[in-house]
Design a protein around this motif. Structure first.
Motif, PDB file in Angstrom:
ATOM      1  N   MET A   1       1.184  25.455  14.929  1.00  0.00           N
ATOM      2  CA  MET A   1       2.254  24.730  15.197  1.00  0.00           C
ATOM      3  C   MET A   1       2.023  23.707  16.722  1.00  0.00           C
ATOM      4  SD  MET A   1       5.017  23.945  14.073  1.00  0.00           S
ATOM      5  CE  MET A   1       6.888  23.384  14.648  1.00  0.00           C
ATOM      6  N   ILE A   2       1.574  24.468  17.612  1.00  0.00           N
ATOM      7  CA  ILE A   2       1.345  23.530  18.901  1.00  0.00           C
ATOM      8  C   ILE A   2       0.319  22.679  18.724  1.00  0.00           C
ATOM      9  CG2 ILE A   2       0.286  23.981  21.258  1.00  0.00           C
ATOM     10  CD1 ILE A   2       1.924  26.784  21.440  1.00  0.00           C
ATOM     11  N   ARG A   3      -0.853  22.952  17.954  1.00  0.00           N
ATOM     12  CA  ARG A   3      -1.939  21.969  17.593  1.00  0.00           C
ATOM     13  C   ARG A   3      -1.327  20.737  17.083  1.00  0.00           C
ATOM     14  NH1 ARG A   3      -7.545  22.885  18.380  1.00  0.00           N
ATOM     15  NH2 ARG A   3      -7.688  24.919  18.822  1.00  0.00           N
ATOM     16  N   LYS A   4      -0.332  21.063  16.165  1.00  0.00           N
ATOM     17  CA  LYS A   4       0.086  19.705  15.374  1.00  0.00           C
ATOM     18  C   LYS A   4       1.071  19.026  16.150  1.00  0.00           C
ATOM     19  CE  LYS A   4       2.791  18.842  11.174  1.00  0.00           C
ATOM     20  NZ  LYS A   4       3.258  18.927   9.889  1.00  0.00           N
ATOM     21  N   ILE A   5       1.837  19.639  17.178  1.00  0.00           N
ATOM     22  CA  ILE A   5       2.458  18.834  18.118  1.00  0.00           C
ATOM     23  C   ILE A   5       1.731  18.060  19.082  1.00  0.00           C
ATOM     24  CG2 ILE A   5       3.982  18.974  20.261  1.00  0.00           C
ATOM     25  CD1 ILE A   5       5.260  21.352  18.827  1.00  0.00           C
ATOM     26  N   GLN A   6       0.465  18.645  19.505  1.00  0.00           N
ATOM     27  CA  GLN A   6      -0.526  18.042  20.108  1.00  0.00           C
ATOM     28  C   GLN A   6      -1.145  16.824  19.512  1.00  0.00           C
ATOM     29  OE1 GLN A   6      -3.124  21.078  21.412  1.00  0.00           O
ATOM     30  NE2 GLN A   6      -2.135  21.404  23.114  1.00  0.00           N
ATOM     31  N   THR A   7      -1.377  16.941  18.406  1.00  0.00           N
ATOM     32  CA  THR A   7      -1.901  15.823  17.527  1.00  0.00           C
ATOM     33  C   THR A   7      -1.201  14.841  17.559  1.00  0.00           C
ATOM     34  OG1 THR A   7      -3.307  17.515  16.485  1.00  0.00           O
ATOM     35  CG2 THR A   7      -3.010  15.266  15.166  1.00  0.00           C
ATOM     36  N   ASN A   8       0.259  15.116  17.164  1.00  0.00           N
ATOM     37  CA  ASN A   8       1.327  13.849  17.000  1.00  0.00           C
ATOM     38  C   ASN A   8       1.375  13.115  18.490  1.00  0.00           C
ATOM     39  OD1 ASN A   8       1.891  14.629  14.474  1.00  0.00           O
ATOM     40  ND2 ASN A   8       3.487  15.898  14.769  1.00  0.00           N
ATOM     41  N   VAL A   9       1.481  13.740  19.559  1.00  0.00           N
ATOM     42  CA  VAL A   9       1.657  13.256  20.854  1.00  0.00           C
ATOM     43  C   VAL A   9       0.330  12.247  20.830  1.00  0.00           C
ATOM     44  CG1 VAL A   9       1.547  13.901  23.300  1.00  0.00           C
ATOM     45  CG2 VAL A   9       2.884  15.050  22.022  1.00  0.00           C
ATOM     46  N   VAL A  10      -0.903  12.837  20.684  1.00  0.00           N
ATOM     47  CA  VAL A  10      -2.057  12.028  20.950  1.00  0.00           C
ATOM     48  C   VAL A  10      -1.952  10.833  19.914  1.00  0.00           C
ATOM     49  CG1 VAL A  10      -4.719  12.081  20.595  1.00  0.00           C
ATOM     50  CG2 VAL A  10      -3.454  14.104  21.612  1.00  0.00           C
ATOM     51  N   SER A  11      -1.698  10.942  18.784  1.00  0.00           N
ATOM     52  CA  SER A  11      -1.365   9.951  17.757  1.00  0.00           C
ATOM     53  C   SER A  11      -0.310   8.780  18.063  1.00  0.00           C
ATOM     54  CB  SER A  11      -0.914  10.481  16.440  1.00  0.00           C
ATOM     55  OG  SER A  11      -0.831   9.437  15.444  1.00  0.00           O
ATOM     56  N   PHE A  12       0.507   9.390  18.872  1.00  0.00           N
ATOM     57  CA  PHE A  12       1.771   8.501  19.077  1.00  0.00           C
ATOM     58  C   PHE A  12       1.128   7.529  20.631  1.00  0.00           C
ATOM     59  CE2 PHE A  12       5.425   7.566  22.087  1.00  0.00           C
ATOM     60  CZ  PHE A  12       6.025   6.773  21.172  1.00  0.00           C
ATOM     61  N   GLN A  13       0.268   8.206  21.359  1.00  0.00           N
ATOM     62  CA  GLN A  13      -0.235   7.461  22.553  1.00  0.00           C
ATOM     63  C   GLN A  13      -1.391   6.394  22.033  1.00  0.00           C
ATOM     64  OE1 GLN A  13      -1.733  10.824  24.893  1.00  0.00           O
ATOM     65  NE2 GLN A  13       0.494  11.065  25.899  1.00  0.00           N
ATOM     66  N   LEU A  14      -2.017   6.875  21.033  1.00  0.00           N
ATOM     67  CA  LEU A  14      -2.861   5.961  20.539  1.00  0.00           C
ATOM     68  C   LEU A  14      -2.384   4.670  19.751  1.00  0.00           C
ATOM     69  CD1 LEU A  14      -5.961   5.398  19.975  1.00  0.00           C
ATOM     70  CD2 LEU A  14      -5.694   6.658  17.864  1.00  0.00           C
ATOM     71  N   ASN A  15      -1.147   5.028  19.148  1.00  0.00           N
ATOM     72  CA  ASN A  15      -0.440   3.880  18.583  1.00  0.00           C
ATOM     73  C   ASN A  15       0.048   3.041  19.498  1.00  0.00           C
ATOM     74  OD1 ASN A  15      -0.817   4.747  15.911  1.00  0.00           O
ATOM     75  ND2 ASN A  15       1.073   5.746  15.836  1.00  0.00           N
ATOM     76  N   ILE A  16       0.485   3.416  20.677  1.00  0.00           N
ATOM     77  CA  ILE A  16       0.846   2.545  21.888  1.00  0.00           C
ATOM     78  C   ILE A  16       0.006   1.655  22.472  1.00  0.00           C
ATOM     79  CG2 ILE A  16       2.048   2.537  24.247  1.00  0.00           C
ATOM     80  CD1 ILE A  16       3.631   5.028  23.444  1.00  0.00           C
ATOM     81  N   ILE A  17      -1.287   2.473  22.619  1.00  0.00           N
ATOM     82  CA  ILE A  17      -2.542   1.705  23.156  1.00  0.00           C
ATOM     83  C   ILE A  17      -2.893   0.580  22.232  1.00  0.00           C
ATOM     84  CG2 ILE A  17      -4.881   1.726  23.553  1.00  0.00           C
ATOM     85  CD1 ILE A  17      -4.242   4.695  24.702  1.00  0.00           C
ATOM     86  N   MET A  18      -2.891   0.991  20.877  1.00  0.00           N
ATOM     87  CA  MET A  18      -3.286  -0.196  19.806  1.00  0.00           C
ATOM     88  C   MET A  18      -2.339  -1.490  19.738  1.00  0.00           C
ATOM     89  SD  MET A  18      -6.133   0.790  19.073  1.00  0.00           S
ATOM     90  CE  MET A  18      -6.452  -0.605  17.798  1.00  0.00           C
ATOM     91  N   LYS A  19      -1.015  -1.024  19.840  1.00  0.00           N
ATOM     92  CA  LYS A  19      -0.022  -2.084  19.735  1.00  0.00           C
ATOM     93  C   LYS A  19      -0.021  -3.028  20.954  1.00  0.00           C
ATOM     94  CE  LYS A  19       4.919  -2.903  19.801  1.00  0.00           C
ATOM     95  NZ  LYS A  19       6.159  -2.287  19.847  1.00  0.00           N
ATOM     96  N   THR A  20      -0.406  -2.330  22.197  1.00  0.00           N
ATOM     97  CA  THR A  20      -0.675  -3.128  23.559  1.00  0.00           C
ATOM     98  C   THR A  20      -1.816  -3.899  23.170  1.00  0.00           C
ATOM     99  OG1 THR A  20       0.373  -1.273  24.958  1.00  0.00           O
ATOM    100  CG2 THR A  20      -1.053  -3.166  25.960  1.00  0.00           C
ATOM    101  N   LEU A  21      -3.108  -3.699  22.836  1.00  0.00           N
ATOM    102  CA  LEU A  21      -4.177  -4.439  22.484  1.00  0.00           C
ATOM    103  C   LEU A  21      -3.692  -5.407  21.496  1.00  0.00           C
ATOM    104  CD1 LEU A  21      -6.808  -1.584  22.707  1.00  0.00           C
ATOM    105  CD2 LEU A  21      -6.277  -3.151  24.471  1.00  0.00           C
ATOM    106  N   SER A  22      -3.256  -5.367  20.663  1.00  0.00           N
ATOM    107  CA  SER A  22      -2.941  -6.290  19.538  1.00  0.00           C
ATOM    108  C   SER A  22      -2.079  -7.489  20.302  1.00  0.00           C
ATOM    109  CB  SER A  22      -2.096  -5.712  18.475  1.00  0.00           C
ATOM    110  OG  SER A  22      -2.852  -4.799  17.596  1.00  0.00           O
ATOM    111  N   GLU A  23      -1.086  -6.920  20.910  1.00  0.00           N
ATOM    112  CA  GLU A  23      -0.013  -8.136  21.815  1.00  0.00           C
ATOM    113  C   GLU A  23      -1.160  -8.919  22.497  1.00  0.00           C
ATOM    114  OE1 GLU A  23       2.446  -5.427  23.853  1.00  0.00           O
ATOM    115  OE2 GLU A  23       3.501  -5.014  21.909  1.00  0.00           O
ATOM    116  N   LEU A  24      -1.875  -8.416  23.355  1.00  0.00           N
ATOM    117  CA  LEU A  24      -2.825  -8.956  24.215  1.00  0.00           C
ATOM    118  C   LEU A  24      -3.819  -9.989  23.487  1.00  0.00           C
ATOM    119  CD1 LEU A  24      -3.955  -6.501  26.835  1.00  0.00           C
ATOM    120  CD2 LEU A  24      -2.543  -8.534  27.288  1.00  0.00           C
ATOM    121  N   SER A  25      -4.259  -9.531  22.469  1.00  0.00           N
ATOM    122  CA  SER A  25      -5.173 -10.219  21.538  1.00  0.00           C
ATOM    123  C   SER A  25      -4.430 -11.610  20.997  1.00  0.00           C
ATOM    124  CB  SER A  25      -5.946  -9.596  20.473  1.00  0.00           C
ATOM    125  OG  SER A  25      -5.078  -8.996  19.498  1.00  0.00           O
ATOM    126  N   ILE A  26      -3.120 -11.309  20.556  1.00  0.00           N
ATOM    127  CA  ILE A  26      -2.386 -12.520  19.813  1.00  0.00           C
ATOM    128  C   ILE A  26      -2.320 -13.673  21.092  1.00  0.00           C
ATOM    129  CG2 ILE A  26      -0.271 -13.134  19.000  1.00  0.00           C
ATOM    130  CD1 ILE A  26      -0.399 -10.201  17.448  1.00  0.00           C
TER     131      ILE A  26
END
Length: 77
Positions: A1-26
């Motif tokens: 259960m804890i691993r799934k939460i950690q995976t979700n947090v990491v995935s959410f952070q990665l999504n934020i980073i990718m969104k920021t990079l997309s904004e900058l590239s546009i």
């Protein structure tokens, strides 16, 4: 259960980073396209004017700000 939460947090952070990079590239693609056109060895408008560089940089800034504001209005940023 804890691993799934950690995976979700990491995935959410990665999504934020990718969104920021997309904004900058546009937003930064506009100056890249215009400066690429301006760097060609062909006759371009304002190439022989003393204030041509200032005009082009001003147009680039205005275009980038307009795209940034448009993206913000569309709730992409």
């Amino acid at each position: 259960m804890i691993r799934k939460i950690q995976t979700n947090v990491v995935s959410f952070q990665l999504n934020i980073i990718m969104k920021t990079l997309s904004e900058l590239s546009i937003v930064l693609s506009i100056p890249t396209i215009i400066f690429g056109f301006w760097g060609m060895n062909t006759k371009v408008p304002l190439s022989n004017e003393s204030h041509g560089t200032v005009v082009i940089i001003t147009v680039l800034l205005i275009c980038s700000i307009l795209v940034y504001n448009w993206l913000k209005k569309k709730k992409y940023l």
